[in-house]
Design a protein around this motif. Structure first.
Motif, PDB file in Angstrom:
ATOM      1  N   PHE A  14       5.336  -3.928  -7.251  1.00 38.13           N
ATOM      2  CA  PHE A  14       4.878  -3.029  -6.191  1.00 38.13           C
ATOM      3  C   PHE A  14       3.457  -3.372  -5.776  1.00 38.13           C
ATOM      4  N   LYS A  15       3.324  -3.730  -4.516  1.00 37.23           N
ATOM      5  CA  LYS A  15       2.014  -4.016  -3.939  1.00 37.23           C
ATOM      6  C   LYS A  15       1.865  -3.188  -2.671  1.00 37.23           C
ATOM      7  N   PRO A  16       1.092  -2.118  -2.711  1.00 27.39           N
ATOM      8  CA  PRO A  16       0.930  -1.280  -1.515  1.00 27.39           C
ATOM      9  C   PRO A  16       0.184  -2.016  -0.420  1.00 27.39           C
ATOM     10  N   GLN A  17       0.377  -1.573   0.819  1.00 27.60           N
ATOM     11  CA  GLN A  17      -0.295  -2.224   1.950  1.00 27.60           C
ATOM     12  C   GLN A  17      -1.810  -2.053   1.880  1.00 27.60           C
ATOM     13  N   VAL A  18      -2.228  -0.874   1.445  1.00 25.22           N
ATOM     14  CA  VAL A  18      -3.652  -0.596   1.288  1.00 25.22           C
ATOM     15  C   VAL A  18      -3.943  -0.502  -0.202  1.00 25.22           C
ATOM     16  N   GLU A  19      -4.835  -1.346  -0.695  1.00 25.85           N
ATOM     17  CA  GLU A  19      -5.117  -1.385  -2.127  1.00 25.85           C
ATOM     18  C   GLU A  19      -5.550  -0.011  -2.639  1.00 25.85           C
ATOM     19  N   GLY A  20      -4.921   0.401  -3.727  1.00 24.87           N
ATOM     20  CA  GLY A  20      -5.270   1.680  -4.349  1.00 24.87           C
ATOM     21  C   GLY A  20      -4.582   2.884  -3.761  1.00 24.87           C
ATOM     22  N   LYS A  21      -3.794   2.688  -2.694  1.00 20.91           N
ATOM     23  CA  LYS A  21      -3.109   3.807  -2.042  1.00 20.91           C
ATOM     24  C   LYS A  21      -1.625   3.489  -1.902  1.00 20.91           C
ATOM     25  N   ALA A  22      -0.788   4.507  -2.022  1.00 22.28           N
ATOM     26  CA  ALA A  22       0.650   4.321  -1.843  1.00 22.28           C
ATOM     27  C   ALA A  22       1.197   5.427  -0.964  1.00 22.28           C
ATOM     28  N   THR A  23       2.074   5.059  -0.032  1.00 23.24           N
ATOM     29  CA  THR A  23       2.716   6.051   0.820  1.00 23.24           C
ATOM     30  C   THR A  23       4.211   6.089   0.523  1.00 23.24           C
ATOM     31  N   LEU A  24       4.740   7.281   0.462  1.00 25.60           N
ATOM     32  CA  LEU A  24       6.148   7.502   0.088  1.00 25.60           C
ATOM     33  C   LEU A  24       6.766   8.534   1.014  1.00 25.60           C
ATOM     34  N   ASP A  59      -3.595   6.352  -5.378  1.00 26.59           N
ATOM     35  CA  ASP A  59      -3.721   7.582  -4.597  1.00 26.59           C
ATOM     36  C   ASP A  59      -2.463   7.680  -3.740  1.00 26.59           C
ATOM     37  N   VAL A  60      -1.612   8.668  -4.016  1.00 32.27           N
ATOM     38  CA  VAL A  60      -0.287   8.745  -3.395  1.00 32.27           C
ATOM     39  C   VAL A  60      -0.255   9.803  -2.294  1.00 32.27           C
ATOM     40  N   THR A  61       0.302   9.421  -1.161  1.00 29.34           N
ATOM     41  CA  THR A  61       0.631  10.398  -0.115  1.00 29.34           C
ATOM     42  C   THR A  61       2.144  10.475  -0.040  1.00 29.34           C
ATOM     43  N   TYR A  62       2.667  11.628  -0.395  1.00 32.80           N
ATOM     44  CA  TYR A  62       4.111  11.830  -0.493  1.00 32.80           C
ATOM     45  C   TYR A  62       4.553  12.801   0.596  1.00 32.80           C
ATOM     46  N   HIS A 215       3.129  10.968  10.477  1.00 35.06           N
ATOM     47  CA  HIS A 215       2.361  11.335   9.281  1.00 35.06           C
ATOM     48  C   HIS A 215       1.917  10.159   8.408  1.00 35.06           C
ATOM     49  N   LEU A 216       2.581   9.004   8.523  1.00 34.43           N
ATOM     50  CA  LEU A 216       2.290   7.926   7.580  1.00 34.43           C
ATOM     51  C   LEU A 216       1.918   6.592   8.217  1.00 34.43           C
ATOM     52  N   ALA A 217       2.465   6.289   9.374  1.00 39.32           N
ATOM     53  CA  ALA A 217       2.230   4.977   9.979  1.00 39.32           C
ATOM     54  C   ALA A 217       0.778   4.845  10.454  1.00 39.32           C
ATOM     55  N   ASP A 226       5.046   2.507   2.631  1.00 41.79           N
ATOM     56  CA  ASP A 226       5.269   1.582   1.513  1.00 41.79           C
ATOM     57  C   ASP A 226       6.674   1.736   0.945  1.00 41.79           C
ATOM     58  N   ILE A 227       7.045   2.966   0.618  1.00 41.92           N
ATOM     59  CA  ILE A 227       8.336   3.220  -0.041  1.00 41.92           C
ATOM     60  C   ILE A 227       9.102   4.283   0.733  1.00 41.92           C
ATOM     61  N   HIS A 228      10.372   4.021   0.986  1.00 41.84           N
ATOM     62  CA  HIS A 228      11.264   5.021   1.584  1.00 41.84           C
ATOM     63  C   HIS A 228      12.365   5.292   0.572  1.00 41.84           C
ATOM     64  N   GLY A 229      12.607   6.567   0.282  1.00 40.30           N
ATOM     65  CA  GLY A 229      13.596   6.910  -0.735  1.00 40.30           C
ATOM     66  C   GLY A 229      14.606   7.933  -0.272  1.00 40.30           C
ATOM     67  N   GLY A 230      15.645   8.080  -1.080  1.00 41.63           N
ATOM     68  CA  GLY A 230      16.695   9.059  -0.812  1.00 41.63           C
ATOM     69  C   GLY A 230      17.913   8.762  -1.650  1.00 41.63           C
ATOM     70  N   GLY A 231      18.945   9.552  -1.468  1.00 44.61           N
ATOM     71  CA  GLY A 231      20.193   9.343  -2.193  1.00 44.61           C
ATOM     72  C   GLY A 231      20.919   8.102  -1.704  1.00 44.61           C
ATOM     73  N   ALA A 232      21.749   7.521  -2.574  1.00 44.05           N
ATOM     74  CA  ALA A 232      22.471   6.289  -2.233  1.00 44.05           C
ATOM     75  C   ALA A 232      23.378   6.469  -1.020  1.00 44.05           C
ATOM     76  N   ASP A 233      23.837   7.691  -0.791  1.00 44.86           N
ATOM     77  CA  ASP A 233      24.716   7.954   0.345  1.00 44.86           C
ATOM     78  C   ASP A 233      23.990   7.850   1.688  1.00 44.86           C
ATOM     79  N   LEU A 234      22.659   7.798   1.664  1.00 42.29           N
ATOM     80  CA  LEU A 234      21.888   7.749   2.907  1.00 42.29           C
ATOM     81  C   LEU A 234      21.636   6.329   3.412  1.00 42.29           C
ATOM     82  N   LEU A 235      21.912   5.330   2.588  1.00 43.44           N
ATOM     83  CA  LEU A 235      21.634   3.950   2.998  1.00 43.44           C
ATOM     84  C   LEU A 235      22.321   3.637   4.327  1.00 43.44           C
TER      85      LEU A 235
END
Length: 466
Positions: A14-24, A59-62, A215-217, A226-235
């Motif tokens: 995992f390498k976030p776009q901005v060092e030290g920050k992660a967006t989810l 530093d996470v923004t969720y 909110h994130l872009a 950085d990361i997009h998540g959800g249930g497997a049925d959403l793919l």
């Protein structure tokens, strides 16, 4: 830290776009009914992910959305003769309470669809202007899947004829059978929203793409998040369609990493209301402590399908009980402040694509070793401090062991009995102060008759359910 990318199907550093920050960003609930165990599993997985990211110094923004515009919500509102907001507010509040009960923290941002319409209009218009979307004579707006040469690249899906027929739905205005609605025109008296495209309702997929942009872009970023998540049925089709909208309507891709959690089954069957085996979380919470459910639902790897059954849950509870037994054994003692090898090992396991099986094995070994040493002669001051620090770290990163250890073992005792026990203990404490041992013993017997055991400690008198 490594993450299994469910699109590339490999484990990636995992390498976030901005060092030290992660967006989810995680797709949240559609608030027309009570949350079930599938909702709980997904919420827990990404709650754990945020904890692990933070433990790695990020530093996470969720962001997790609330879908409060949906045909199912409108149908329920009409049937109940209630305002749509009354329905969505009720189920949103219920969702929050139930998530809190299983230790899921609120996201940093929780946008609602009703509050994000302008962002949707903006994205839809961009796609129309760039010829990636079109408006029909009926007033609907569809995404033109043929205009996107990367469509279906996310799910690596090949559309067969049966699938194409299913997706035609009732509209003959589509250019392609796979085109999906971004705005649905509504001309009857049902609930609608005004838009530049006419009165209607947004499509489901555009909601998440628009919220991520809002909110994130950030400008000039390669990925919106950085990361997009959800249930497997959403793919497919949801995440596939989100990704198509974003790459065609903006100058970046939607996400760098994709994470999908497995299904929840009940005694081997995929949870589905159509199968009649949907298990509401609120019902589970009537029977089991929320932390027991948290421990159980997180006890298998997040990508695996989860088979919920009572026998495994009871076995899982005994494992959690061991954490609380050790915590109770050291109750009231000072906690150490130094970092331990245990903490490093636990974080290393969880940083390996959230390898919870390895993490729990490390915890089991720590508990066993600590108890074995504490059973021997000696004061073991350093061990006690380090063990309490380890337990505090488990609480921080996994959310296990967060309660008073005595109160944890009180689950299942009704409130009237708890009130009665508190009164009896207070009377017994007073009798002991007055050295009225006969009355004290009498009260102790009365307390034990309630089906609990009693423990007198330097910090006070505690009880737990037998």
């Amino acid at each position: 830290m490594t993450i299994f990318d469910s699109v590339q199907k490999i484990k990636r550093e995992f390498k976030p776009q901005v060092e030290g920050k992660a967006t989810l960003y995680v797709c949240g609930p559609t608030v027309y009914d009570d949350a079930h165990l599938g909702h709980a599993k997904s919420a827990l997985v990404f709650d754990l992910l945020t904890r692990v990211l933070k433990a790695n110094g990020l530093d996470v923004t969720y962001v997790r959305n609330i879908t409060d515009i949906d045909d199912k919500i409108i149908k329920k509102a009409i049937e109940a003769n209630k305002d749509i907001k009354e329905i969505t507010d009720f189920y949103t509040e219920a969702f929050h309470k139930e998530m809190e009960a299983i230790g899921v923290s609120r996201p940093d941002i929780e946008p609602k669809a009703t509050e994000s319409l302008e962002a949707m209009f903006e994205l839809i218009q961009k796609l129309i202007d760039s010829n990636h979307a079109y408006k029909t004579d009926d007033g609907d707006v569809y995404f033109d899947t043929a205009s996107d040469n990367e469509y279906l690249s996310l799910s690596a899906r090949v559309q067969d004829e049966e699938d194409k027929q299913e997706r035609v739905q009732s509209s003959s205005m589509k250019k392609n059978s796979s085109d999906f609605a971004m705005w649905k025109s509504v001309s009857d008296d049902s609930i609608t929203f005004p838009s530049p495209f006419g009165n209607g309702r947004p499509g489901w997929h555009v909601e998440c793409s628009a919220m991520i942009e809002k909110h994130l872009a950030t400008p000039h970023a390669k990925f919106a998040v950085d990361i997009h998540g959800g249930g497997a049925d959403l793919l497919f089709p949801h995440h596939e369609n989100e990704a198509a909208q974003t790459r065609c309507g903006t100058k970046h891709a939607l996400a760098n990493y994709w994470m999908h959690n497995g299904f929840v089954n009940i005694d081997g069957e995929k949870m589905s209301k159509s199968l009649g085996n949907s298990f509401f979380l609120k019902d589970a919470l009537k029977i089991y402590d929320g932390e027991v459910l948290r421990f159980y639902l997180l006890s298998t790897h997040y990508r695996s399908n989860f088979n919920f059954n009572e026998e495994d849950l009871q076995t899982s509870k005994k494992r959690l009980d061991k954490i609380y037994r050790l915590k109770k054994r050291l109750f009231g003692l000072a906690c150490g402040s130094d970092r331990t090898n245990f903490m490093d090992e636990l974080l290393k396991a969880l940083s390996d694509d959230m390898n919870v099986s390895s993490a729990l094995a490390i915890i089991d070994e720590m508990i066993s070793s600590a108890n074995e040493t504490l059973d021997t002669a000696g004061k073991h001051k350093v061990l006690k401090k380090d063990t309490l620090a380890n337990l505090a770290y488990i609480e921080e990163i996994l959310g296990f062991g967060v309660k008073n250890p005595f109160e944890y073992f009180q689950f299942g005792v009704d409130e009237d009995t708890k009130t009665k026990l508190a009164q009896l203990i207070a009377k017994r404490d007073e009798a002991k102060k007055e050295k009225n041992f006969e009355e004290s013993d009498k009260l102790r017997d009365e307390i034990l008759a309630c089906g609990v055991s009693l423990m007198d400690t330097p910090q006070g008198t505690f009880w737990e359910k037998v």
